[in-house]
Design an enzyme around this catalytic site. Structure first.
Site, PDB file in Angstrom:
ATOM      1  CG  HIS A 258      13.087  -3.395 -13.569  1.00  0.00           C
ATOM      2  ND1 HIS A 258      13.997  -4.032 -14.384  1.00  0.00           N
ATOM      3  CD2 HIS A 258      12.194  -4.344 -13.215  1.00  0.00           C
ATOM      4  CE1 HIS A 258      13.672  -5.313 -14.501  1.00  0.00           C
ATOM      5  NE2 HIS A 258      12.577  -5.528 -13.793  1.00  0.00           N
TER       6      HIS A 258
ATOM      7  CG  HIS B 120      -0.171   0.066   2.519  1.00  0.00           C
ATOM      8  ND1 HIS B 120       0.196   1.255   3.102  1.00  0.00           N
ATOM      9  CD2 HIS B 120       0.309  -0.912   3.316  1.00  0.00           C
ATOM     10  CE1 HIS B 120       0.861   1.012   4.210  1.00  0.00           C
ATOM     11  NE2 HIS B 120       0.954  -0.303   4.371  1.00  0.00           N
TER      12      HIS B 120
HETATM   13  C1  LIG Z   1      24.212  -5.760  -7.268  1.00  0.00           C
HETATM   14  C2  LIG Z   1      24.605  -5.915  -8.709  1.00  0.00           C
HETATM   15  C3  LIG Z   1      24.007  -4.767  -9.548  1.00  0.00           C
HETATM   16  C4  LIG Z   1      26.118  -5.844  -8.762  1.00  0.00           C
HETATM   17  O1  LIG Z   1      26.551  -6.089 -10.066  1.00  0.00           O
HETATM   18  P1  LIG Z   1      28.074  -5.785 -10.470  1.00  0.00           P
HETATM   19  O2  LIG Z   1      28.326  -4.330 -10.356  1.00  0.00           O
HETATM   20  O3  LIG Z   1      28.317  -6.421 -11.795  1.00  0.00           O
HETATM   21  O4  LIG Z   1      28.902  -6.432  -9.293  1.00  0.00           O
HETATM   22  P2  LIG Z   1      29.810  -7.739  -9.279  1.00  0.00           P
HETATM   23  O5  LIG Z   1      29.080  -8.927  -9.843  1.00  0.00           O
HETATM   24  O6  LIG Z   1      31.132  -7.368  -9.858  1.00  0.00           O
HETATM   25  O7  LIG Z   1      29.957  -7.986  -7.712  1.00  0.00           O
HETATM   26  C5  LIG Z   1      30.634  -7.077  -6.849  1.00  0.00           C
HETATM   27  C6  LIG Z   1      30.629  -7.684  -5.471  1.00  0.00           C
HETATM   28  O8  LIG Z   1      29.287  -7.632  -4.961  1.00  0.00           O
HETATM   29  C7  LIG Z   1      28.825  -8.955  -4.646  1.00  0.00           C
HETATM   30  N1  LIG Z   1      27.414  -9.012  -5.083  1.00  0.00           N
HETATM   31  C8  LIG Z   1      26.927  -8.806  -6.325  1.00  0.00           C
HETATM   32  N2  LIG Z   1      25.605  -8.902  -6.345  1.00  0.00           N
HETATM   33  C9  LIG Z   1      25.231  -9.186  -5.080  1.00  0.00           C
HETATM   34  C10 LIG Z   1      23.980  -9.405  -4.481  1.00  0.00           C
HETATM   35  N3  LIG Z   1      22.853  -9.337  -5.197  1.00  0.00           N
HETATM   36  N4  LIG Z   1      23.953  -9.662  -3.149  1.00  0.00           N
HETATM   37  C11 LIG Z   1      25.098  -9.728  -2.416  1.00  0.00           C
HETATM   38  N5  LIG Z   1      26.324  -9.515  -2.949  1.00  0.00           N
HETATM   39  C12 LIG Z   1      26.393  -9.246  -4.258  1.00  0.00           C
HETATM   40  C13 LIG Z   1      29.696  -9.892  -5.460  1.00  0.00           C
HETATM   41  O9  LIG Z   1      29.764 -11.167  -4.893  1.00  0.00           O
HETATM   42  C14 LIG Z   1      31.010  -9.154  -5.431  1.00  0.00           C
HETATM   43  O10 LIG Z   1      31.615  -9.362  -4.164  1.00  0.00           O
HETATM   44  P3  LIG Z   1      33.216  -9.570  -4.008  1.00  0.00           P
HETATM   45  O11 LIG Z   1      33.815  -8.268  -4.491  1.00  0.00           O
HETATM   46  O12 LIG Z   1      33.401  -9.818  -2.553  1.00  0.00           O
HETATM   47  O13 LIG Z   1      33.547 -10.709  -4.896  1.00  0.00           O
HETATM   48  C15 LIG Z   1      24.093  -7.256  -9.332  1.00  0.00           C
HETATM   49  O14 LIG Z   1      24.825  -8.368  -8.869  1.00  0.00           O
HETATM   50  C16 LIG Z   1      22.613  -7.517  -9.043  1.00  0.00           C
HETATM   51  O15 LIG Z   1      22.226  -8.102  -8.023  1.00  0.00           O
HETATM   52  N6  LIG Z   1      21.802  -7.046  -9.990  1.00  0.00           N
HETATM   53  C17 LIG Z   1      20.347  -7.198  -9.951  1.00  0.00           C
HETATM   54  C18 LIG Z   1      19.921  -8.157 -11.051  1.00  0.00           C
HETATM   55  C19 LIG Z   1      18.448  -8.356 -11.071  1.00  0.00           C
HETATM   56  O16 LIG Z   1      17.814  -8.581 -10.056  1.00  0.00           O
HETATM   57  N7  LIG Z   1      17.890  -8.225 -12.233  1.00  0.00           N
HETATM   58  C20 LIG Z   1      16.461  -8.340 -12.434  1.00  0.00           C
HETATM   59  C21 LIG Z   1      16.257  -8.196 -13.883  1.00  0.00           C
HETATM   60  S1  LIG Z   1      14.888  -9.093 -14.525  1.00  0.00           S
END
Ligand SMILES: CC(C)(COP(=O)(O)OP(=O)(O)OC[C@H]1O[C@@H](n2cnc3c(N)ncnc32)[C@H](O)[C@@H]1OP(=O)(O)O)[C@@H](O)C(=O)NCCC(=O)NCCS
Length: 214
Positions: A151, A142
């Protein structure tokens, strides 16, 4: 509503969008898909043809054609937002898309081009801004506000009174507790639990969510 419909983009989000359009019985109006890379668009199960790139829009003027944004909203380049704003400026209209299996409470305002996918629930008092996505199975409880181009990812939960500003992404399965504000173009990682306000452009992840280093 009448007129032709073109889908912009042919990737994964576009497939979900097309399924939603078919579920709404819009199939007679869909003329095709435009994509920046038309030769690499995966086949879709609805036999909707790929017509080419945006250049084809010259054959489909805004007077007779509406557009449906098939680009997902992930990443820093904000392609979805930029495409919408560019073509809206040229006079195109984007109908909002609410899957028949989504639950949208009475009185919820849904902006132009907003997309609410199957299984999503948007509760009373909420607003979904233009070109925003409330993705598959997401919950906006709500008095929520999902800003333009934002998004809310699949299965994410916004508790009551959460505000997600323009262009922000709340990742799949994340939870944002009640009353929290997520700043514009911020990113909340998949599975995060957000318990404090998120600054504009910040990237948060984890439980509880903490800012990721640049
Ligand atoms: C958070 C996010 C944006 C980071 O992406 P990124 O900038 O490419 O980051 P990286 O994959 O290089 O990860 C960086 C660090 O964050 C950590 N990390 C990444 N995503 C994480 C998450 N969701 N939760 C916890 N830790 C996360 C990685 O393990 C890494 O840790 P490290 O440095 O200790 O190895 C991405 O992982 C994410 O969760 N995106 C959302 C995707 C989604 O839900 N999409 C829906 C579309 S339909």
């Amino acid at each position: 509503m009448s007129g032709k419909l073109l889908v912009l983009g042919g990737g994964g989000h576009a497939q979900v969008v097309m399924e939603t359009m078919i579920s709404l019985a819009w199939q007679e109006r869909i003329v095709g898909i435009l994509d920046a890379d038309p030769d690499h668009v995966p086949e879709n199960p609805f036999a909707i043809p790929v017509l080419g790139t945006d250049a084809e829009l010259e054959h489909f003027p805004p007077e007779s054609t509406q557009l449906v944004n098939g680009l997902g909203a992930v990443g820093k380049d904000h392609h979805r937002e930029r495409l919408f704003l560019r073509l809206q400026k040229q006079g195109y209209q984007f109908p909002s898309l609410v899957h028949p299996d989504a639950v949208v409470a009475r009185g919820v305002r849904v902006g132009a081009g907003a997309q609410i996918m199957a299984g999503a629930v948007v509760q009373v008092g909420s607003v979904v801004g233009e070109n925003a996505i409330v993705n598959t199975g997401a919950v906006v409880d709500h008095d929520g506000a999902v800003g333009a181009h934002a998004h809310v990812g699949p299965g994410a939960v916004l508790c009551g009174g959460v505000t997600v500003d323009e262009g922000a992404l709340v990742g799949a399965g994340a939870t944002v507790i009640q009353g929290v504000h997520v700043g514009h173009h911020a990113v909340v990682g998949a599975g995060a639990v957000v318990v404090r306000n998120v600054a504009n452009g910040a990237r948060m992840a984890g439980v509880p969510a903490r800012e990721l280093p640049e």
